[in-house]
Design a protein around this motif. Structure first.
Motif, PDB file in Angstrom:
ATOM      1  N   LYS A 100      35.269  38.346  39.406  1.00 29.11           N
ATOM      2  CA  LYS A 100      36.362  39.203  39.898  1.00 29.11           C
ATOM      3  C   LYS A 100      36.242  40.595  39.296  1.00 29.11           C
ATOM      4  CE  LYS A 100      41.253  39.637  38.664  1.00 29.11           C
ATOM      5  NZ  LYS A 100      42.392  38.910  38.075  1.00 29.11           N
TER       6      LYS A 100
ATOM      7  N   TYR B  33      34.662  37.158  48.263  1.00 25.67           N
ATOM      8  CA  TYR B  33      35.956  37.714  47.867  1.00 25.67           C
ATOM      9  C   TYR B  33      36.591  38.467  49.041  1.00 25.67           C
ATOM     10  CZ  TYR B  33      33.279  37.591  43.441  1.00 25.67           C
ATOM     11  OH  TYR B  33      32.481  37.221  42.393  1.00 25.67           O
ATOM     12  N   TYR B  35      39.178  41.818  49.060  1.00 26.75           N
ATOM     13  CA  TYR B  35      39.881  42.858  48.320  1.00 26.75           C
ATOM     14  C   TYR B  35      40.730  43.652  49.304  1.00 26.75           C
ATOM     15  CZ  TYR B  35      36.904  42.261  44.171  1.00 26.75           C
ATOM     16  OH  TYR B  35      36.275  41.773  43.054  1.00 26.75           O
ATOM     17  N   LYS B  44      42.326  46.025  44.936  1.00 28.74           N
ATOM     18  CA  LYS B  44      42.796  44.870  44.173  1.00 28.74           C
ATOM     19  C   LYS B  44      42.296  43.594  44.824  1.00 28.74           C
ATOM     20  CE  LYS B  44      46.954  43.262  41.826  1.00 28.74           C
ATOM     21  NZ  LYS B  44      46.837  41.825  42.017  1.00 28.74           N
ATOM     22  N   ILE B  45      41.876  42.660  44.011  1.00 27.05           N
ATOM     23  CA  ILE B  45      41.374  41.412  44.567  1.00 27.05           C
ATOM     24  C   ILE B  45      42.523  40.591  45.137  1.00 27.05           C
ATOM     25  CG2 ILE B  45      41.566  40.071  42.431  1.00 27.05           C
ATOM     26  CD1 ILE B  45      38.778  38.851  43.309  1.00 27.05           C
TER      27      ILE B  45
END
Lengths: 113, 111
Positions: A100, B33, B35, B44-45
């Motif tokens: 992350k 992911y 974002y 922001k993730i």
């Protein structure tokens, strides 16, 4: 918790002048640090990264950044900028072992002729 | 060949609608992911999947539901769209803790 602070929201500079974009991070563990660049209406591209080893890392287009553990900084520099360097620059740190990314607020580099 | 591709690039829709954004990566990475980049360009993730398993859910409203049919794909479905959902959504992938590769982004505008 890890965090990243980019100290300048906008950096105007004339073409061929040197530039420094500042980035500070907070982390209690080993860090992997990155600079990403976002050209207008495009995605993010990796500019350079620090994972381990030499604290000075370089990109193919003349940017460099130095990992400074004592100052918890990873500032980005270029000795002579071009108009084409106009973009948004993001400093980021990897959090934990999930991959992350935690990003700074971004710095707009505006290169003027 | 595009490493991380997401579609559509632009999406304009009305409040209350349901929409999906698709993402595919051909890098063989295990982790993908989503974002969100807001109007102030802050990133922001939202979610992360590793080999089709959810590993990060950053307190995103339940209206957002990611789905990973296989490790090369991570789609984002959004129910009951709200004005505040307007943003640019980026898909990314990485292997271990190395650099993340990003897609070109999907600019979502809710009217």
């Amino acid at each position: 918790a890890q965090s990243v602070t980019q100290l300048d929201s906008q950096v105007p500079v004339f073409e061929e002048a040197p530039v420094e974009l500042r980035c500070n991070y907070s982390s209690s563990v080993s860090v992997y640090l990155f600079w990403y660049v976002q050209y207008p209406n495009q995605g993010l591209q990796l500019l350079l990264k620090y994972l381990s080893g030499s604290t000075l890392v370089e990109s193919i287009n003349g940017f460099e950044a130095e990992f400074n553990k004592s100052q918890t900084s990873f500032h980005l520099r270029k000795p002579s900028v071009h108009i084409s360097d106009t973009a948004e620059y993001f400093c980021a740190v990897v959090s934990g072992n999930t991959g992350k990314l935690i990003f700074g607020q971004g710095t707009t580099l505006q290169v003027k002729p | 060949d595009t490493a991380v591709s997401q579609t559509p690039k632009y999406l304009v829709t009305q409040m209350g609608n349901d929409k999906s954004i698709k993402c595919e990566q051909n890098l063989g990475h295990d982790t993908m992911y989503w974002y969100k980049q807001d109007s102030k360009k802050f990133l922001k993730i939202m979610f992360s999947y590793n080999n089709k398993e959810l590993i990060i859910n950053e307190t995103v409203p339940n209206r957002f539901s990611p789905k990973s049919p296989d490790k090369a794909h991570l789609n984002l479905h959004i129910n009951s769209l709200e004005l505040g959902d307007s943003a640019v959504y980026f898909c990314a992938s990485s292997q271990d803790e190395a650099e993340a590769f990003f897609g070109q982004g999907t600019r979502l505008t809710v009217v």
